[in-house]
Design a protein around this motif. Sequence first.
Motif, mmCIF file in Angstrom:
data_model
loop_
_atom_site.group_PDB
_atom_site.id
_atom_site.type_symbol
_atom_site.label_atom_id
_atom_site.label_comp_id
_atom_site.label_asym_id
_atom_site.label_seq_id
_atom_site.Cartn_x
_atom_site.Cartn_y
_atom_site.Cartn_z
ATOM 1 N N LEU A 41 -9.443 -8.798 3.449
ATOM 2 C CA LEU A 41 -8.792 -7.797 2.598
ATOM 3 C C LEU A 41 -7.294 -7.740 2.836
ATOM 4 O O LEU A 41 -6.518 -7.596 1.894
ATOM 5 N N LEU B 260 -4.492 -8.271 0.010
ATOM 6 C CA LEU B 260 -3.449 -7.271 -0.248
ATOM 7 C C LEU B 260 -2.065 -7.901 -0.140
ATOM 8 O O LEU B 260 -1.182 -7.614 -0.952
ATOM 9 N N VAL C 290 -2.976 -0.273 -5.431
ATOM 10 C CA VAL C 290 -4.382 -0.512 -5.105
ATOM 11 C C VAL C 290 -4.947 0.647 -4.295
ATOM 12 O O VAL C 290 -4.274 1.187 -3.425
ATOM 13 N N GLY C 291 -6.179 1.015 -4.555
ATOM 14 C CA GLY C 291 -6.872 2.017 -3.745
ATOM 15 C C GLY C 291 -6.516 3.446 -4.112
ATOM 16 O O GLY C 291 -5.971 3.726 -5.167
ATOM 17 N N ARG C 292 -6.873 4.352 -3.184
ATOM 18 C CA ARG C 292 -6.617 5.780 -3.388
ATOM 19 C C ARG C 292 -5.299 6.142 -2.738
ATOM 20 O O ARG C 292 -4.933 5.537 -1.738
ATOM 21 N N SER D 45 -7.082 1.922 5.753
ATOM 22 C CA SER D 45 -5.845 2.601 5.360
ATOM 23 C C SER D 45 -4.701 1.618 5.566
ATOM 24 O O SER D 45 -4.613 0.987 6.625
ATOM 25 N N ARG E 71 -2.243 4.196 1.563
ATOM 26 C CA ARG E 71 -3.320 3.956 0.612
ATOM 27 C C ARG E 71 -4.631 3.762 1.352
ATOM 28 O O ARG E 71 -4.632 3.374 2.517
ATOM 29 N N GLU E 72 -5.751 4.005 0.684
ATOM 30 C CA GLU E 72 -7.076 3.771 1.250
ATOM 31 C C GLU E 72 -7.888 2.911 0.301
ATOM 32 O O GLU E 72 -7.754 3.020 -0.917
ATOM 33 N N PHE E 73 -8.727 2.070 0.889
ATOM 34 C CA PHE E 73 -9.548 1.158 0.111
ATOM 35 C C PHE E 73 -10.911 1.074 0.781
ATOM 36 O O PHE E 73 -10.996 0.870 1.988
ATOM 37 N N ASP E 74 -11.990 1.254 0.017
ATOM 38 C CA ASP E 74 -13.341 1.174 0.568
ATOM 39 C C ASP E 74 -13.664 -0.250 1.006
ATOM 40 O O ASP E 74 -13.272 -1.218 0.354
ATOM 41 N N PHE F 137 -13.635 2.484 5.360
ATOM 42 C CA PHE F 137 -12.432 2.310 4.550
ATOM 43 C C PHE F 137 -11.303 1.791 5.427
ATOM 44 O O PHE F 137 -11.325 1.899 6.643
#
Length: 63
Positions: free
Chosen positions: A7, A11, A21-23, A44, A32-35, A42
């Motif tokens: 990942l 990125l 990308v992400g939350r 960060s 940002r956060e991504f599952d 997740f």
Amino acid sequence: MAEVERLAAELAALGRDAIKVGRPLDREGGLREFDILAGRGFISFLAVPRHECVYVCNVTWYG
């Protein structure tokens, strides 16, 4: 560990678009956060286009 490395490489390949990308979904930039692992954790990260870097700040896994 391999999933986090994969990942991070993806990125980094996104370049400046990694800030989208992400939350959170309502804004760009910042932390940002991504599952990962099908929602069992997740990652960060902080994408800094000025430095041309993606910093992985935290990895949380729910085991």
